[in-house]
Design a protein around this motif. Structure first.
Motif, mmCIF file in Angstrom:
data_model
loop_
_atom_site.group_PDB
_atom_site.id
_atom_site.type_symbol
_atom_site.label_atom_id
_atom_site.label_comp_id
_atom_site.label_asym_id
_atom_site.label_seq_id
_atom_site.Cartn_x
_atom_site.Cartn_y
_atom_site.Cartn_z
ATOM 1 N N LEU A 1 25.940 -136.841 -49.457
ATOM 2 C CA LEU A 1 27.194 -136.401 -48.848
ATOM 3 C C LEU A 1 27.136 -134.929 -48.461
ATOM 4 O O LEU A 1 26.502 -134.119 -49.138
ATOM 5 C CB LEU A 1 28.370 -136.594 -49.810
ATOM 6 C CG LEU A 1 28.684 -138.014 -50.221
ATOM 7 C CD1 LEU A 1 28.547 -138.159 -51.726
ATOM 8 C CD2 LEU A 1 30.087 -138.406 -49.792
ATOM 9 N N HIS A 2 27.818 -134.616 -47.377
ATOM 10 C CA HIS A 2 28.077 -133.224 -47.015
ATOM 11 C C HIS A 2 29.522 -132.929 -47.412
ATOM 12 O O HIS A 2 30.452 -133.547 -46.907
ATOM 13 C CB HIS A 2 27.901 -133.019 -45.509
ATOM 14 C CG HIS A 2 28.232 -131.646 -45.039
ATOM 15 N ND1 HIS A 2 28.593 -131.357 -43.745
ATOM 16 C CD2 HIS A 2 28.277 -130.450 -45.704
ATOM 17 C CE1 HIS A 2 28.827 -130.070 -43.625
ATOM 18 N NE2 HIS A 2 28.653 -129.492 -44.805
ATOM 19 N N VAL A 3 29.694 -132.011 -48.361
ATOM 20 C CA VAL A 3 31.019 -131.664 -48.883
ATOM 21 C C VAL A 3 31.320 -130.217 -48.521
ATOM 22 O O VAL A 3 30.454 -129.342 -48.656
ATOM 23 C CB VAL A 3 31.075 -131.838 -50.421
ATOM 24 C CG1 VAL A 3 32.409 -131.340 -50.971
ATOM 25 C CG2 VAL A 3 30.849 -133.294 -50.788
ATOM 26 N N THR A 4 32.534 -129.955 -48.050
ATOM 27 C CA THR A 4 32.963 -128.598 -47.740
ATOM 28 C C THR A 4 34.259 -128.286 -48.469
ATOM 29 O O THR A 4 35.213 -129.066 -48.408
ATOM 30 C CB THR A 4 33.185 -128.409 -46.226
ATOM 31 O OG1 THR A 4 31.987 -128.750 -45.528
ATOM 32 C CG2 THR A 4 33.549 -126.962 -45.912
ATOM 33 N N LEU A 5 34.268 -127.161 -49.172
ATOM 34 C CA LEU A 5 35.465 -126.646 -49.842
ATOM 35 C C LEU A 5 35.890 -125.369 -49.136
ATOM 36 O O LEU A 5 35.084 -124.430 -49.006
ATOM 37 C CB LEU A 5 35.164 -126.337 -51.310
ATOM 38 C CG LEU A 5 34.903 -127.528 -52.238
ATOM 39 C CD1 LEU A 5 34.277 -127.043 -53.537
ATOM 40 C CD2 LEU A 5 36.205 -128.251 -52.528
ATOM 41 N N ARG A 6 37.140 -125.307 -48.694
ATOM 42 C CA ARG A 6 37.647 -124.113 -48.008
ATOM 43 C C ARG A 6 38.660 -123.386 -48.872
ATOM 44 O O ARG A 6 39.529 -124.011 -49.475
ATOM 45 C CB ARG A 6 38.295 -124.485 -46.670
ATOM 46 C CG ARG A 6 37.294 -124.976 -45.653
ATOM 47 C CD ARG A 6 37.860 -124.986 -44.238
ATOM 48 N NE ARG A 6 36.806 -125.275 -43.279
ATOM 49 C CZ ARG A 6 35.999 -124.359 -42.755
ATOM 50 N NH1 ARG A 6 36.151 -123.088 -43.091
ATOM 51 N NH2 ARG A 6 35.060 -124.696 -41.903
ATOM 52 N N VAL A 7 38.542 -122.063 -48.917
ATOM 53 C CA VAL A 7 39.483 -121.276 -49.700
ATOM 54 C C VAL A 7 40.726 -120.986 -48.862
ATOM 55 O O VAL A 7 40.696 -121.042 -47.625
ATOM 56 C CB VAL A 7 38.854 -119.954 -50.185
ATOM 57 C CG1 VAL A 7 37.624 -120.219 -51.022
ATOM 58 C CG2 VAL A 7 38.507 -119.043 -49.016
ATOM 59 N N VAL A 8 41.814 -120.666 -49.536
ATOM 60 C CA VAL A 8 43.049 -120.334 -48.847
ATOM 61 C C VAL A 8 42.903 -118.963 -48.192
ATOM 62 O O VAL A 8 42.022 -118.170 -48.542
ATOM 63 C CB VAL A 8 44.245 -120.337 -49.827
ATOM 64 C CG1 VAL A 8 44.448 -121.733 -50.400
ATOM 65 C CG2 VAL A 8 44.038 -119.325 -50.950
ATOM 66 N N ALA A 9 43.770 -118.683 -47.234
ATOM 67 C CA ALA A 9 43.706 -117.416 -46.499
ATOM 68 C C ALA A 9 44.041 -116.238 -47.411
ATOM 69 O O ALA A 9 44.801 -116.362 -48.370
ATOM 70 C CB ALA A 9 44.683 -117.461 -45.325
ATOM 71 N N GLY A 10 43.455 -115.087 -47.102
ATOM 72 C CA GLY A 10 43.804 -113.861 -47.800
ATOM 73 C C GLY A 10 42.905 -113.473 -48.944
ATOM 74 O O GLY A 10 43.094 -112.402 -49.548
ATOM 75 N N LEU A 11 41.909 -114.290 -49.273
ATOM 76 C CA LEU A 11 41.015 -113.967 -50.375
ATOM 77 C C LEU A 11 39.794 -113.200 -49.860
ATOM 78 O O LEU A 11 39.376 -113.364 -48.714
ATOM 79 C CB LEU A 11 40.552 -115.237 -51.086
ATOM 80 C CG LEU A 11 41.630 -116.043 -51.822
ATOM 81 C CD1 LEU A 11 41.000 -117.231 -52.518
ATOM 82 C CD2 LEU A 11 42.365 -115.176 -52.826
#
Length: 234
Positions: free
Chosen positions: A41-51
């Motif tokens: 699998l290709h998994v992507t985790l995105r952080v919330v804006a402003g970090l």
């Protein structure tokens, strides 16, 4: 409640109630498809804006520590395995293996919790770190796997070329990735590759697609631009 008060209340009104935010409107709540262990699998985790950037040394160490715990101390470590990774400024790319969709969900969620707790502590903050829903795509063919390996391990190269039309020197490995541990690089004429780095936080692949079958589509050059170069099938 009396009949008069019921009459005054008037019942449910169209449009009443809490309005969905723009962020929640973008989140898909569809049930994830059934997953088979033979498909990486290709998994992507995105952080919330402003970090701040995850590629800062202190933050990168937090992320890698979470990878290590998933490998050694995670409850589902044999059922969810990280084989390759790339940490970018506001997202994390993973190439993983999972025995089924349940262990995939538990593995990714457990990893996200580990990262979030430690990153919040490092940043002296509270609240969400990652977007509510992660991206996961099963890789069902050798070509799929080959393309994703190039995309993940050469993601810095891709961003650099896209922004400035620049490329990185031969045998340069992104230090925020597992590229130095990868044994599928194409040999360069006259330049010997550096020795493979020992695995720190990743594990060897088990699925045939990720171990060997992808190589039928050609080894990966370190100066390849994912999504731009045409790869000739061997």
């Amino acid at each position: 409640m009396s009949g008069d008060s019921k009459a005054k209340w008037g019942g449910r009104r169209v449009g009443a109630g809490r309005k969905p935010s723009a962020a929640s409107a973008r989140i898909s709540h569809a049930k994830r498809a059934r997953h088979f262990a033979s498909h990486p699998l290709h998994v992507t985790l995105r952080v919330v804006a402003g970090l701040p950037s995850l590629r800062k040394r202190k933050h990168l160490q937090v992320v890698k520590r979470a990878f290590l715990l998933a490998k050694t101390a995670g409850k589902h470590r044999e059922d969810f395995r990280i084989t390759h990774f790339s940490v970018q400024g506001n997202h994390v790319h993973l190439v993983t293996e999972a025995t089924n969709e349940t262990h995939l969900a538990r593995g990714v969620q457990g990893l996200a919790v580990r990262i979030a707790r430690r990153l919040n502590r490092a940043l002296d903050r509270r609240g969400r770190i990652f977007s509510r829903r992660y991206f996961a795509r099963a890789l069902k063919t050798p070509r799929d796997v080959r393309n994703v390996l190039a995309y993940v391990l050469l993601n810095e190269q891709r961003h650099l070329y896209k922004a400035r039309r620049l490329s990185l020197p031969p045998w340069y490995y992104d230090p925020c990735s597992s590229a130095a541990e990868f044994d599928g690089w194409l040999a360069l004429s006259g330049l010997d590759p550096p020795p493979l780095a020992p695995r720190e936080v990743t594990v060897p692949a088990r699925s045939d697609l990720l171990r060997s079958l992808w190589r039928r589509c050609g080894l990966i050059a370190t100066d390849e631009i994912p999504g731009r170069n045409h790869v000739v099938t061997q």
